[in-house]
Write a protein that holds these residues in place. Structure first.
Motif, short mmCIF file in Angstrom:
data_model
loop_
_atom_site.label_atom_id
_atom_site.label_comp_id
_atom_site.label_asym_id
_atom_site.label_seq_id
_atom_site.Cartn_x
_atom_site.Cartn_y
_atom_site.Cartn_z
N TRP A 55 36.56 41.32 35.66
CA TRP A 55 37.04 42.68 35.96
C TRP A 55 35.87 43.47 36.52
N ASP A 56 36.17 44.41 37.42
CA ASP A 56 35.11 45.28 37.93
C ASP A 56 35.72 46.58 38.45
N ILE A 57 34.91 47.63 38.48
CA ILE A 57 35.33 48.91 39.04
C ILE A 57 34.15 49.51 39.79
N HIS A 58 34.40 50.11 40.95
CA HIS A 58 33.35 50.79 41.71
C HIS A 58 33.85 52.16 42.16
N ARG A 59 32.91 53.12 42.17
CA ARG A 59 33.25 54.44 42.73
C ARG A 59 33.42 54.32 44.23
N TRP A 81 35.12 40.57 44.90
CA TRP A 81 34.21 39.43 44.71
C TRP A 81 33.51 39.52 43.36
N HIS A 82 33.15 40.72 42.92
CA HIS A 82 32.45 40.84 41.64
C HIS A 82 33.35 40.38 40.49
N ALA A 83 34.63 40.74 40.55
CA ALA A 83 35.57 40.29 39.51
C ALA A 83 35.73 38.78 39.56
MG MG Z 1 30.41 45.35 40.69
#
Ligand code: MG
Length: 413
Positions: free
Chosen positions: A259-263, A293-295
């Motif tokens: 899982w990932d989140i970005h502003r 990609w990060h997730a």
């Molecule tokens: Mg990230």
């Protein structure tokens, strides 16, 4: 407990003295099968027989090991298993050196078990012995119980499975000598289960005559009498080649999630799975901020127990400043493959209020598939919105989730 079980204490002989020549040198009994050694799993099945209601634990267990490798056999067992074995009463536990061939190894093991039975006041003629390959880790307590019941009734029992390949009798001249067909033939498994006293006597005679036996059932048949057969279990395979361990159902699959989140900020590119999506804002991040990609990288590393994205590509490392996350993914997939895993499928979800991702789905899936080196059909991308709720719903952030299933690859050495 039925009277029959009290009358026939059960002893176990595990054979682990072979050369493992077809296994490429390593002792196959010491290798891992689903997190436990092959030998430990073979032994546990007999201890587990005693764990059920109304059944009894074995009275003792002996392992035959390659001479000089007795300590290795002990080390292949966990301390809790060794403690359970040493608590077996009244005959206890021992690892004894095997002989020059399997027949000698079994004879040495039977002599040790008979000596321990006599010392405990038991009559070997009234004890049952299971002779089991240390390289058959998938034997079940149910099969052990069935073999014991048949041996109590008939003196000797071998579990068999139907032949899959049609047998041929091979002539040394390079031609098939006869075509016996599969009907009426079966492949022998272990445990082969017998009355201890007569089996020991039969092995002594086979040794005196230097009779080359194929297994213990054949020794019993030659010197004592007919051997009863029961149906074996297909899963009770013998580990012969390295590939046999890769097929272990417990050790063949791994699942991972990420899982990932970005502003989202002005002046940044919106990159999803390496695809640049036209928009007036993009992800903030040390790298290119590619949230998908990060997730996915975390799902891959998680499934293979290799840590997480921060372990391998820490934000403190200037190498990863503005890095192309597709390149990080390629490296992560390389680590996963080096650990012996391949992707079965990858399912992802990106949650983003605007812009709509639907028109870019094919391009993103194709990009993921190309970097990971898998078929497009194994990749999925779903797009969601938060319907105006929270930071993603207000358009200030983008979120991604990934679930991946890995399978043991054949590339593992
Ligand atoms: Mg990230």
């Amino acid at each position: 407990m039925p009277d029959g079980e009290r009358a026939f204490p059960e002893l176990v002989l595990i054979t682990a003295a072979g050369s493992s020549s077809r296994f490429g040198g390593d002792k196959k009994e010491f290798m891992s099968a689903g997190g436990l050694s092959v030998l430990e799993r073979a032994v546990r099945a007999f201890l587990d027989v005693g764990a059920g209601n109304g059944t009894v634990a074995p009275a003792g267990l002996v392992i035959t090991a390659t001479p000089g490798r007795e300590a290795g056999a002990r080390a292949a067992l966990s301390t809790s298993t060794v403690a359970a074995l040493e608590a077996l009463a009244p005959c206890g536990f021992a690892v004894v050196p095997g002989g020059a061939d399997r027949r000698d190894s079994v004879r040495f093991g039977l002599e040790e078990l008979a000596r321990r039975a006599c010392a405990a006041g038991l009559d070997p003629a009234e004890c049952i012995v299971h002779v089991h390959d240390g390289a058959r880790p998938w034997v079940t307590p149910a099969l052990v119980r069935a073999c014991a019941a048949a041996a109590r009734a008939h003196g000797a029992c071998v579990p068999v499975t139907p032949l899959v390949d049609t047998p041929k009798e091979l002539g040394p001249d390079g031609f098939v000598r006869s075509h016996p067909g599969r009907g009426g033939f079966g492949g022998a498994q272990t445990p082969q289960t017998f009355l201890l006293g007569p089996l020991r006597a039969a092995h002594r005679r086979a040794h005196e005559e230097d009779w080359a036996c194929t297994d213990d059932a054949s020794v019993w048949d030659r010197y004592i009498g007919p051997v009863a057969w029961i149906e074996g279990e297909r899963e009770n395979r013998k580990v012969t080649y390295r590939e046999d361990l890769m097929r272990d159902p417990i050790d063949s699959m791994r699942v991972g999630e990420g899982w990932d989140i970005h502003r989202l900020a002005e002046g940044r590119r919106l990159v999803i799975g390496g695809v640049v999506i036209p928009f007036d804002r993009g992800e903030l991040g040390h790298s290119d901020g590619d949230v998908l990609w990060h997730a996915v990288i975390d799902a891959l590393l998680g499934a293979a127990s290799l840590g997480d994205i921060g372990t391998h590509f820490p934000p403190s490392d200037q190498r990863w400043k503005d890095a192309d996350s597709s390149e990080l993914a390629r490296r992560a997939m390389g680590l996963v493959r080096d650990s012996g895993w391949d992707i079965v499928n990858l399912d992802t979800t990106v949650t983003l209020e605007r812009p709509r991702l639907g028109p870019h789905r094919e391009a993103v899936c194709a990009a993921l598939a190309a970097v990971l080196g898998v078929d497009r059909a194994r990749i999925s991308l779903k797009a969601k919105t938060k319907e105006g709720m929270d930071s993603v719903g207000s358009g200030d952030a983008v979120e991604a989730r990934a679930v991946v299933l890995l399978v043991r690859s054949s590339r593992r050495s």
